[in-house]
Design an enzyme around this catalytic site. Structure first.
Site, PDB file in Angstrom:
ATOM      1  CD  GLU A   1     -45.891 -43.317  12.491  1.00  0.00           C
ATOM      2  OE1 GLU A   1     -44.728 -43.757  12.423  1.00  0.00           O
ATOM      3  OE2 GLU A   1     -46.610 -43.161  11.485  1.00  0.00           O
TER       4      GLU A   1
ATOM      5  CD  GLU B   1     -38.661 -38.078  -3.638  1.00  0.00           C
ATOM      6  OE1 GLU B   1     -38.195 -36.948  -3.877  1.00  0.00           O
ATOM      7  OE2 GLU B   1     -38.692 -38.991  -4.488  1.00  0.00           O
TER       8      GLU B   1
ATOM      9  CG  HIS C   1     -34.896 -37.473   3.135  1.00  0.00           C
ATOM     10  ND1 HIS C   1     -35.986 -37.511   2.294  1.00  0.00           N
ATOM     11  CD2 HIS C   1     -34.905 -38.644   3.807  1.00  0.00           C
ATOM     12  CE1 HIS C   1     -36.610 -38.667   2.444  1.00  0.00           C
ATOM     13  NE2 HIS C   1     -35.980 -39.368   3.351  1.00  0.00           N
TER      14      HIS C   1
ATOM     15  CB  CYS D   1     -40.544 -38.890   3.769  1.00  0.00           C
ATOM     16  SG  CYS D   1     -40.275 -40.664   3.978  1.00  0.00           S
TER      17      CYS D   1
END
Length: 764
Positions: A491, A673, A702, A734
């Site tokens: 991406e 998650e 994260h 994620c």
């Protein structure tokens, strides 16, 4: 003239100065004094801005380096032992709780992170451990009050209330909620007495949990806790602040208790006005009326707001009405002043945080003018709204017709899951525990710089595309080297999972600097849905097709789903959310079918934001949201062949209460998650015989820490104990966009090694 206030203000800075400073501190480029200096300058700027704009009650302590719930945990001494035992400085302990810590043979995971009610903001979940003693552990609220005072600004300190704090915390103790609340209130009494000593006139206690469904026991406990707290106040006045909905369950208790003011949301809490009409409002209390939308960016309709004010004046003493925002302005960008490139025909319809301050001042003036309809302020406001509503991009007859003519079969895949699953397993021949990632790979400064060069015509389109292809080739090579089973293209061409798609669809408007804090130092620039949504060209097909041509392995097509695009944008207010979702769903459906024609066998349609926009009240979940949100997703993939495997991804896996609706999405596989949630959801999925294949994230992206191979093996074994191994996928929890390259590579290598070790064990 009435007075005005706001619930809270954005803190990241117009140009994300706080983000840059905090991340600079993480990297060691800034020392603590430099970080604190930046924060002090930002606070000075936003306090003085509010004062200049005429705000009468200016909040303080709404500032945070990372998150207000985390700040509150520090203030109350709620620091789990694993962090205090690191023996770090106070600020580094704070950041260890937020991000985890991995250094000098010490390895500690971060606290859990969850969505803040029905917003795209994330809060850190405090942990109440066994034998933890609540205590006043910090001076931040008092320091910031004095800091503002020295600047000539008298503020109203803000703290999160004990009931909300405890309700949103994770209780890892044998103590009951009631016992914890009782002990916690003692510390709040100490907090209040310290404000009394500083001669603080008002303190704002935020209790947004009061807008949710409350039991009789909840109300009894709340009343008991606050009666004890309020009995101790002397001179300092207390405002109980609510937002994100109405307080129907507890309104009578609120007006009975000795609060000096009550803050009510009159935007999302539409029933609050009905409640006031039914039960009245005490003459001796201040009503903070949230009539300026704190969660959306459209200019306030002064006609509607004045009508609400006049209605309130029938039940509330006019001088006791204070005009306010519906919630904190944390959820909107800082200022339109930074949007120098936006066309005025769009810009005039918008109001960011700073502009909303001006709206409150306008409403004060209009309210005090009996002939307000003839005023220039009022006339200009109504003219702007009229121009916006008649803008040509707001009505596309072709798209409106497509939505109106949707039929039941447009939302249903012909083949059942079991039939599709059998076909796909025979076709793909993936190994047991297939490995993949969620989609994005780290976006480096090099990639961001390349995108900026292209936007500013610094390089040609061919040069830009060639560079992106180089990055795609690199990430494919890496994935092949570590032997991932299902690959992604990284991406690299995408600035954001929503903004990228919005830029290629008709009906979206984009900001230059409209940053909104999502969590910690992470900011997003939500697109603005200004008109009807239409897809006029393929958006991802060429990139995904190119990536697939570079490898013999399966390449996933990566798309963002209609509900996430809607929920992570600022939606228009003149059209129902259902219709907007269906318009976006039709656009994504066209892209899915084009990917399928291009030979893409697995297509992931991310719905990371599905859960977060559930209405505050459970009774509204289906009719106001799920009854159109789930069909909007189904619309995107209803016409694909059974051989095409449809995946989706969701964040923050509190899904047990909507598991039937998630199953009704009819996907072939779902990634969620779970790394911060100790896989507790998996037991529930097993109990409910959840059909789709599933990839519970095995590590938390994260946090910058790298999970070890042994840790991941243990987690995969836990997953296999809970779910059928033939349905499990192995993946991070994620996308990897925000992580560093080195930590990403090491984490994925360990994930693959752990998976292969487990596979070998399964052969024995």
């Amino acid at each position: 003239m009435k007075k005005s206030t706001i619930v809270g203000y954005p803190r990241i800075g117009v140009n994300r100065e706080l983000k840059k400073a905090v991340e600079g501190y993480f990297k060691g480029d800034l020392i603590l004094n430099e970080l604190q200096s930046t924060a002090k300058l930002l606070r000075k700027e936003y306090w003085e801005t509010q004062k200049e704009k005429g705000i009468d009650y200016i909040p303080s302590n709404d500032f945070s380096f990372y998150d207000n719930m985390l700040d509150m945990a520090i203030l109350l001494g709620v620091i789990p032992k694993r962090y205090s035992e690191l023996n770090l400085s106070p600020i580094d302990t704070y950041f260890a709780m937020a991000r985890g810590y991995q250094k000098n043979d010490k390895d500690v995971k971060a606290l859990r992170m969850k969505k803040w009610f029905n917003t795209n903001y994330h809060y850190m979940v405090p942990e109440i451990e066994e034998d933890m003693q609540f205590s006043l552990n910090d001076t931040k609220p008092y320091d910031l009050y004095k800091e503002a005072k020295e600047l000539g600004v008298t503020t109203r300190p803000v703290v999160i209330g004990p009931f909300t704090f405890l309700k949103l915390s994770r209780l890892k103790t044998t103590n009951t909620f009631e016992k914890c609340l009782e002990e916690l209130v003692d510390v709040y009494i100490e907090i209040l007495s310290k404000f009394e000593a500083d001669k603080v006139e008002w303190i704002q206690i935020d209790e947004p949990i009061l807008a949710t469904d409350l039991t009789v026991e909840d109300i009894i406990l709340f009343k008991k806790a606050y009666k004890k707290l309020l009995d101790k106040k002397v001179n300092t006045k207390i405002l109980i602040q609510t937002y994100f909905g109405d307080v129907r369950d507890i309104y009578n208790t609120l007006i009975e208790l000795d609060f000096d003011g009550i803050g009510l949301d009159l935007i999302e809490g539409r029933k609050n006005l009905e409640i006031i009409e039914k039960y009245g409002f005490p003459k001796n209390k201040l009503l903070e009326a949230g009539i300026v939308n704190g969660k959306n960016i459209w200019r306030n309709d002064y006609k509607k707001s004045i009508e609400i004010i006049k209605k309130l004046e029938e039940y509330v003493e006019p001088d006791n009405i204070c005009l306010s925002t519906s919630c904190s302005l944390l959820h909107v960008p800082h200022t339109l002043r930074a949007e120098v490139n936006m066309n005025e025909k769009y810009k005039e319809s918008l109001a960011f945080a700073e502009e909303k301050l001006g709206e409150l001042e306008d409403l004060k003036k209009l309210d005090s003018n009996s002939e307000y309809i003839e005023s220039d302020i009022f006339k200009k406001n109504q003219e702007i709204l009229e121009r916006k509503n008649t803008n040509s991009i707001c009505y596309n007859t072709i798209i409106r017709s497509k939505v109106e003519n949707l039929k039941e079969e447009d939302f249903i895949r012909k083949e059942k899951f079991e039939e599709r699953n059998k076909i796909q397993k025979e076709l793909f021949k993936l190994p047991i525990l297939p490995t993949t990632t969620i989609g994005s790979f780290p976006q480096t400064s090099e990639i961001r710089g390349l995108r900026q060069q292209f936007k500013k015509d610094g390089i040609t389109q061919k040069e830009y595309e060639d560079k992106i292809k180089e990055k795609i080739n690199e990430v494919i090579k890496f994935q092949e080297e570590i032997d991932l089973d299902v690959l992604v293209h990284g991406e690299y061409e995408r600035n954001d999972m929503v903004e990228y798609f919005g830029e290629q669809l008709e009906g979206f408007l984009f900001t230059q600097n409209g940053w909104v804090q999502s969590y910690g130092t992470r900011g997003v620039k939500p697109p603005i849905i200004f008109g009807d949504v239409e897809r006029t060209k393929p958006m991802t097909v060429n990139w995904i097709k190119y990536a697939q041509e570079q490898t013999a392995k399966i390449m996933k097509g990566m798309l963002t789903g209609p509900i996430t695009i809607l929920n992570w944008s600022f939606p228009r207010e003149d059209l129902s959310l259902r219709e907007i979702a269906y318009q976006i769903g039709l656009a994504i459906n066209e892209e899915v079918l084009d990917l399928e024609k291009a030979g893409i066998k697995i297509i992931q349609i991310d719905e990371a934001a599905l859960r977060e926009k559930l209405p505050i009240r459970k009774e509204d979940w289906k009719k106001e949201y799920l009854d159109w949100a789930i069909p909007a997703f189904r619309l995107t993939a209803s016409k694909v062949k059974p051989e095409t495997q449809i995946h989706t991804h969701m964040c923050y896996s509190e899904f047990s209460d909507i598991i039937n609706e998630i199953q009704d999405m009819d996907v072939d596989a779902i990634t969620i998650e779970a790394a911060r949630s100790d896989f507790s959801l998996l037991d529930f999925l097993k109990e409910k015989n959840f059909k789709p294949e599933i990839g519970p994230g095995v590590y938390d992206i994260h946090s910058p820490r790298v999970p070890s191979e042994e840790e991941l093996e243990k987690l995969i074994n836990i997953m296999m104990d809970k779910l059928d191994v033939n349905k499990l996928w192995i993946n991070p929890d994620c996308g990897l966009k925000t992580r560093g390259i080195e930590e990403t590579k090491l984490s994925l290598i360990n994930m693959i090694k752990a998976t292969k070790t487990i596979r070998e064990q399964l052969k024995k």
